[in-house]
Design an enzyme around this catalytic site. Structure first.
Site, PDB file in Angstrom:
ATOM      1  N   GLU A 114     -10.580 -28.845  15.628  1.00  0.00           N
ATOM      2  CA  GLU A 114     -11.759 -30.061  15.608  1.00  0.00           C
ATOM      3  C   GLU A 114     -12.244 -29.507  17.061  1.00  0.00           C
ATOM      4  OE1 GLU A 114     -10.835 -33.068  13.878  1.00  0.00           O
ATOM      5  OE2 GLU A 114     -12.585 -34.099  13.708  1.00  0.00           O
TER       6      GLU A 114
ATOM      7  N   LYS B 184      -8.212 -42.713  12.228  1.00  0.00           N
ATOM      8  CA  LYS B 184      -8.064 -40.440  12.532  1.00  0.00           C
ATOM      9  C   LYS B 184      -8.753 -40.346  13.441  1.00  0.00           C
ATOM     10  CE  LYS B 184      -9.264 -36.399  10.921  1.00  0.00           C
ATOM     11  NZ  LYS B 184     -10.384 -35.538  12.507  1.00  0.00           N
TER      12      LYS B 184
ATOM     13  N   ASP C 231       5.570 -34.683  21.306  1.00  0.00           N
ATOM     14  CA  ASP C 231       5.572 -34.610  19.888  1.00  0.00           C
ATOM     15  C   ASP C 231       4.594 -35.790  19.345  1.00  0.00           C
ATOM     16  OD1 ASP C 231       6.515 -35.534  17.136  1.00  0.00           O
ATOM     17  OD2 ASP C 231       8.633 -36.019  17.673  1.00  0.00           O
TER      18      ASP C 231
ATOM     19  N   HIS D 137     -21.633 -32.291  15.491  1.00  0.00           N
ATOM     20  CA  HIS D 137     -20.459 -31.906  14.880  1.00  0.00           C
ATOM     21  C   HIS D 137     -20.874 -30.164  14.513  1.00  0.00           C
ATOM     22  CE1 HIS D 137     -16.781 -34.668  12.646  1.00  0.00           C
ATOM     23  NE2 HIS D 137     -16.964 -33.778  14.087  1.00  0.00           N
TER      24      HIS D 137
HETATM   25  C1  MEV Z   1     -13.447 -36.343  12.461  1.00  0.00           C
HETATM   26  O1  MEV Z   1     -12.827 -35.794  13.004  1.00  0.00           O
HETATM   27  C2  MEV Z   1     -13.338 -38.339  13.392  1.00  0.00           C
HETATM   28  C3  MEV Z   1     -14.258 -39.117  12.503  1.00  0.00           C
HETATM   29  O2  MEV Z   1     -14.210 -39.825  11.066  1.00  0.00           O
HETATM   30  C4  MEV Z   1     -13.770 -40.756  13.254  1.00  0.00           C
HETATM   31  C5  MEV Z   1     -14.628 -42.377  12.375  1.00  0.00           C
HETATM   32  O3  MEV Z   1     -15.149 -41.765  11.501  1.00  0.00           O
HETATM   33  O4  MEV Z   1     -14.652 -42.871  13.316  1.00  0.00           O
HETATM   34  C6  MEV Z   1     -15.647 -39.328  12.913  1.00  0.00           C
END
Ligand code: MEV
Length: 425
Positions: A86, A264, A280, A378
């Protein structure tokens, strides 16, 4: 072409060599030789080694390894290897670490290196009395567990405690024994699973019940890694940015829909280091999310608040079952290189660094989200991917990507048009 005639029943597939398997797969899927050559090129991982790590190997899947700079953890400067597909994940850690570097970077701690194994017993007539019978056998349990793993004992690990819980289940009361084991520099799955299997017949005998599952718990809440950092206002762009980050944390704390995304992002950083070191990722992820829900609702793994001086204070706490020995960590050359780059000599140190990376990742995500939004950052990298997908090579990639970002349309059709313009010119 119809694939109706294809047959996935391939007896003895697992006994064939990776090369033979690849030939079979290529025929099955109609792969051309360029594609199979790519698959067969396993890069930094020996095909033979890959073949010993998992079943039915035909190749390897390569993931970029990036290095995060600027990290200072407990006073020590570190370079952090991160394996991720990513974009922006590595940059996010560099940026967060730079903005707290002068203020001291990250301070970390760990609750211990204890793993839990569970033994499930059902059909116990008197579960509460049986619980006490098991607890009375503490010395026997310790001897049986420690007998399983003399090497672990030699390195100062081994049985530490036993807990027995009577839980309500759909099928009635269930007696669940927890073996609590210090697994030191091992992730510990093998060690504790062996102990649980060894103990199981004894548990059946002492409780009069039937024993089924004997397996570690990924909710490794006796192996919590913690990290903390302070970001001064002049480093992050002022009080409004701080308040935006804190409000983003409040959002995650209050709402599971947001918390899932928030966490995430944290795992973007954490799993990248876990993977780079051959550990892992799923074990750590399962532990993280279960820990985030431990209070009965799913919440944030991090916390943000204001220090008495008005700076931004961030902290994280989560289970971190990672090891230095065993599994892919020991045999994968990239994992070994990653550990060397990190300079870690204990699983605890690795776990603490990984927690700091998770916090760094989250800081950057929340900062971007609370200010310019994440798409700007991004898009620069995403535009490069789009440019490559449109056929750009070499220096074209950068040029096409820049034009896409300038025009504010990062799309493949636009990239193709831009590429044609460039090539035509
Ligand atoms: C993207 O991989 C992760 C984010 O969505 C985390 C977040 O929203 O805090 C940018």
């Amino acid at each position: 072409m119809s694939h109706a005639h294809r047959n996935a029943r391939i007896p003895g597939f697992h006994r064939k060599s990776p090369q033979e398997r690849l030939r079979i797969v290529a025929e099955f899927a109609g792969l051309d030789s360029a594609t199979t050559d790519r698959l067969a090129d396993t890069g930094g991982l020996d095909l033979d080694l890959a073949d010993r790590l998992v079943e039915n190997v035909v190749g390897s899947m390569n993931i970029p390894l990036g290095i995060a700079t600027n990290m200072k953890v407990d006073g020590e400067d570190l370079l952090i290897p991160m394996a991720t597909e990513e974009s922006s994940v590595v940059a996010a850690v560099c940026n967060a670490a730079r903005q707290c570097y002068d203020a001291g970077g990250f301070t970390t701690s760990m609750s211990g290196t204890l793993m839990i194994a569970q033994i499930q017993a059902i059909d116990v007539a008197d579960p509460h009395a049986a619980r006490l019978r098991v607890l009375d056998r503490r010395d026997d349990i310790k001897a049986l567990c420690d007998g399983c793993d003399p090497v672990l004992l030699k390195f100062g690990g081994g049985f530490r405690d036993v807990e027995v819980r009577v839980i309500d289940s759909l099928g009635g009361p269930m007696l669940v024994t927890h073996l609590i084991v210090d697994t030191r520099d091992a992730m510990g799955a093998n060690a504790v699973n062996t102990m649980a299997e060894t103990l199981a017949p004894h548990i059946a005998q002492w409780t009069g019940g039937r024993v089924y599952l004997r397996i570690l718990s990924n909710l490794a809440d006796r192996r919590l890694a913690r990290a903390h950092a302070v970001w001064p206002l002049d480093q992050i762009g002022g009080a409004e940015v701080r308040d935006g980050i804190i409000s983003a944390y409040h959002f995650a704390a209050a709402d599971p829909y947001r918390a899932a995304t928030h966490n995430k992002g944290i795992m973007n950083g954490i799993s990248a280091v876990v993977l780079a070191t051959g550990n892992d990722t799923r074990a750590v992820e399962a532990g993280a999310h279960a820990y985030a829900a431990r209070q009965g609702h799913y919440g944030s793994l991090t916390r943000f608040e204001t220090t008495k001086d008005g700076a931004l204070s961030g902290s994280i706490e989560l289970p971190m079952a990672v090891g230095l020995i065993g599994g892919a960590t020991k045999v994968h050359p990239t994992a070994q290189a990653s550990l060397k780059i990190l300079g870690v000599t204990s699983a605890e140190r690795l776990a603490r660094i990984i927690a700091a990376v998770g916090l760094a990742q989250n800081f950057s995500a929340l900062k971007a989200l609370a200010t310019t939004g994440i798409q700007k950052g991004h898009m620069a990298l995403h535009a490069q991917n789009i440019a490559m997908m449109a056929g750009a090579v070499g220096e074209e990639i950068e040029r096409v990507a820049r034009i896409l970002v300038e025009r504010g349309t990062v799309r493949q059709d636009v990239a193709q048009a831009v590429l044609q313009e460039l090539r035509g010119a």
